[in-house]
Design an enzyme around this catalytic site. Structure first.
Site, mmCIF file in Angstrom:
data_model
loop_
_atom_site.group_PDB
_atom_site.id
_atom_site.type_symbol
_atom_site.label_atom_id
_atom_site.label_comp_id
_atom_site.label_asym_id
_atom_site.label_seq_id
_atom_site.Cartn_x
_atom_site.Cartn_y
_atom_site.Cartn_z
ATOM 1 N N ASP A 1 0.814 -1.215 0.000
ATOM 2 C CA ASP A 1 0.000 0.000 0.000
ATOM 3 C C ASP A 1 0.849 1.267 0.000
ATOM 4 O OD1 ASP A 1 -2.140 -1.739 0.147
ATOM 5 O OD2 ASP A 1 -3.222 -0.509 1.597
ATOM 6 N N CYS B 1 0.772 -8.329 4.577
ATOM 7 C CA CYS B 1 0.374 -6.926 4.434
ATOM 8 C C CYS B 1 -1.125 -6.737 4.226
ATOM 9 C CB CYS B 1 1.221 -6.265 3.365
ATOM 10 S SG CYS B 1 2.925 -6.022 3.946
ATOM 11 N N ASP B 2 -1.488 -5.501 3.972
ATOM 12 C CA ASP B 2 -2.817 -4.972 4.261
ATOM 13 C C ASP B 2 -3.997 -5.811 3.785
ATOM 14 O OD1 ASP B 2 -1.014 -2.983 4.872
ATOM 15 O OD2 ASP B 2 -2.379 -1.378 4.341
ATOM 16 N N CYS C 1 4.864 -2.469 8.065
ATOM 17 C CA CYS C 1 5.272 -1.189 8.654
ATOM 18 C C CYS C 1 4.970 -1.144 10.155
ATOM 19 C CB CYS C 1 4.609 -0.046 7.908
ATOM 20 S SG CYS C 1 5.161 0.059 6.187
ATOM 21 N N SER D 1 -5.440 4.969 5.420
ATOM 22 C CA SER D 1 -4.401 4.068 5.881
ATOM 23 C C SER D 1 -4.412 4.052 7.401
ATOM 24 C CB SER D 1 -3.038 4.566 5.382
ATOM 25 O OG SER D 1 -1.990 3.952 6.095
#
Length: 553
Positions: free
Chosen positions: A78, A119-120, A191, A468
């Protein structure tokens, strides 16, 4: 075993010949066939270590008597996709991941699965697939990134985006930005704050689909490899006991997830993903209950971007089980839910203590008495809108200001960076919903620009798109109905006064019903931004954000 349909009997001789082509031995064909669904690639920093995680999982499966076979899943970064057409392709990959994993698992008659996401969107996508396929499944993610360090302070990707805003405002030099650029993301992993990827990996633990530490053990720790081996062993135990995802992801488990979402201060994207996962599990997760759960759930964690702590700190403090143990003191969790350990939630968390009350606040001393996320309603969002309350400055919990209206993210960013947005304004970015975007882009660039220019405690942002997990401030997303279908956000005009009251769950535009009716009569749909390919198909099939932006068959 399900895999007998491709391994046993004379009719399966052609199938076995293809297994022989893989170099598989007769002994391997006698064992259960375990699919290891890996989203390893070389473009997503959170996924570059998944080859090692997969190798560890395969060893765990083999040690426990199974035959592991790796198959792929896609993933989008992202951060790299942010702020351009690439972000239109982020949310929509969730359904591609779910669909392709269903196809692979069914076509090859796997007996069980180990999902290796990070991840997302591929975490919820694989959770959706697990619920849909419903064979024994364990999750083990790639783990979070370590925090960066600049001038002696921990930092992360959200600081990097805000640094660009500070540079634009003349508050940071190019050399300073370059130092952040080199140091903000120092290792592989998802992250380092409580952004969407880490939110969903943590909630995977809460749901009971991942082992202890799945959400918090850093990607670069050897402990992560041990976790992966144990995940491979655990799925073999689940197979023996026939424990399947729908035995775990029950209505009670989703209530636990919403409760812990509030305690942890997770990304607002969880309000998209939890209903979508629940839908696949046959559970109707109405977000109407979110505010009721929030009203009695204290917010115990302020990880970046809400505060100065990071996933590595949460891990050292005891991880998700320690937070769950704190919350359980208030009787807010269903402790009898089954998990991938073969034990209940209560059995899993009973000995997990809070090792750092500065990172995990005790229930007697929370950051707030109410949860980290709030669902808003009003004449601007009759169905719902979502805000990460824990990341909103106290002075912005209640705010009124003039609407500054933009029909896409790019126009809003140009106005923000051009100095056209001032204290008190309410930036409205519309036609960015599931259908209108299409793909419901995240708005990290505009929120970071607002924060970096020193306007984070005086300017609000409202969108039918989403944010986000790295966004902070009065950032209100998922406004439903969206502009593309004629929702009230499509009818807002420049200068209309917008009223935000987060504590009372209200989002209104101070325009009479009669005037809104007149505007609606004169409204014309915006021309579709994409008319071909996957995005066009997604736009045609996407449900509202209030229902998880699922694809309607």
């Amino acid at each position: 075993m399900k895999s007998d349909s491709v391994k046993k009997g004379m009719q399966q001789a052609p199938h076995r010949s293809l297994f022989h082509a893989l170099g598989m031995t007769e002994e391997e064909m006698e064992r259960p066939l375990i699919g290891i669904v890996s989203s390893y690639n070389e473009i997503v920093p959170g996924h570059m270590n998944l080859d090692k995680i997969v190798d560890a999982v395969k060893m765990g499966v083999a040690m426990a008597g199974g035959t592991p076979v790796m198959v792929p899943a896609i993933a989008v970064c992202d951060g790299i996709a942010m702020g351009h057409i690439g972000m239109k392709y982020s949310l929509v990959t969730r359904d591609l991941v779910a669909d392709s994993t269903e196809c692979l698992a069914r076509a090859h008659a796997f007996d069980a699965l180990v999902m290796v996401p990070n991840c997302d969107k591929n975490v919820p996508g694989l959770l959706m697939a697990a619920a849909r396929i419903n064979i024994p499944t364990v999750f083990v993610s790639g783990g979070p990134m370590l925090a960066g360090r600049v001038h002696g302070h921990k930092t992360s990707l959200s600081s990097m985006f805000e640094a660009v805003g500070a540079y634009t405002a003349g508050n940071m030099s190019e050399e300073d930005v370059r130092e952040y650029e080199q140091k903000a993301c120092p290792t592989c992993g998802s992250c380092s704050g409580m952004y969407t990827a880490n939110s969903m990996n943590c909630l995977t633990e809460v749901l009971g689909m991942g082992l202890k530490g799945n959400g918090t053990i850093p990607a670069v720790y050897s402990e992560r490899l041990k976790l992966a081996k144990h995940a491979g062993m655990a799925v073999m135990e689940m197979l023996k006991k026939n424990i399947c995802p729908r035995d775990i992801m029950t209505e009670k488990a989703f209530r636990n997830a919403l409760t812990m979402d509030m305690a942890l201060g997770c990304s607002t994207n969880s309000m998209l993903h939890l209903p979508a996962i629940a839908h696949e599990a046959g559970v109707d997760l109405n977000l109407e209950i979110a505010n009721k759960i929030s009203a009695k759930t204290p917010n115990l964690c302020h990880l970046a971007p809400a505060g100065p702590t990071y996933m590595e700190d949460l891990n050292e403090a005891g991880g998700i089980y320690a937070v769950m143990n704190e919350v359980s003191k208030l009787g807010l969790l269903e402790l009898d839910c089954m998990t991938v350990t073969g034990k209940t939630v209560g059995e899993n968390i009973k000995s997990c203590v809070n090792k750092n009350p500065e990172v995990i606040r005790p229930v007697e001393n929370p950051y707030s008495q109410t949860g980290g996320i709030a669902i808003l309603k009003g004449n601007l969002a009759p169905d719902s809108a979502v805000v990460k309350r824990s990341a909103v400055a106290p002075e912005m919990l209640k705010h009124e200001g003039p609407a500054r209206v933009f029909d896409c993210e790019e126009d809003a960013i140009a106005a923000i960076k051009g100095g056209k947005i001032v204290a008190g304004d309410v930036v409205v970015i519309r036609y960015e919903g599931p259908k209108g975007g299409p793909g419901m882009r995240e708005m990290l660039n505009p929120t970071s620009a607002i924060a970096g220019m020193g306007l984070g405690s005086t300017v609000a942002l409202i969108t039918d798109g989403r944010f986000s997990g790295a966004s902070r401030g009065a950032s209100i997303g998922h406004a439903c109905p969206e502009a593309a279908v004629g929702g009230p956000i499509a009818l807002v005009e420049e200068g209309d006064i917008i009223s935000i009251d987060i504590d009372n769950h209200r989002l209104d535009v101070k325009v009479s019903d009669e005037e809104m009716t007149r505007r609606k009569a004169n409204w014309q749909p915006r021309k579709p931004q994409v008319t071909t390919g996957y995005l066009a198909r997604y736009a045609a099939m996407a449900a509202p954000a209030s229902r998880g932006a699922i694809l309607e068959i």
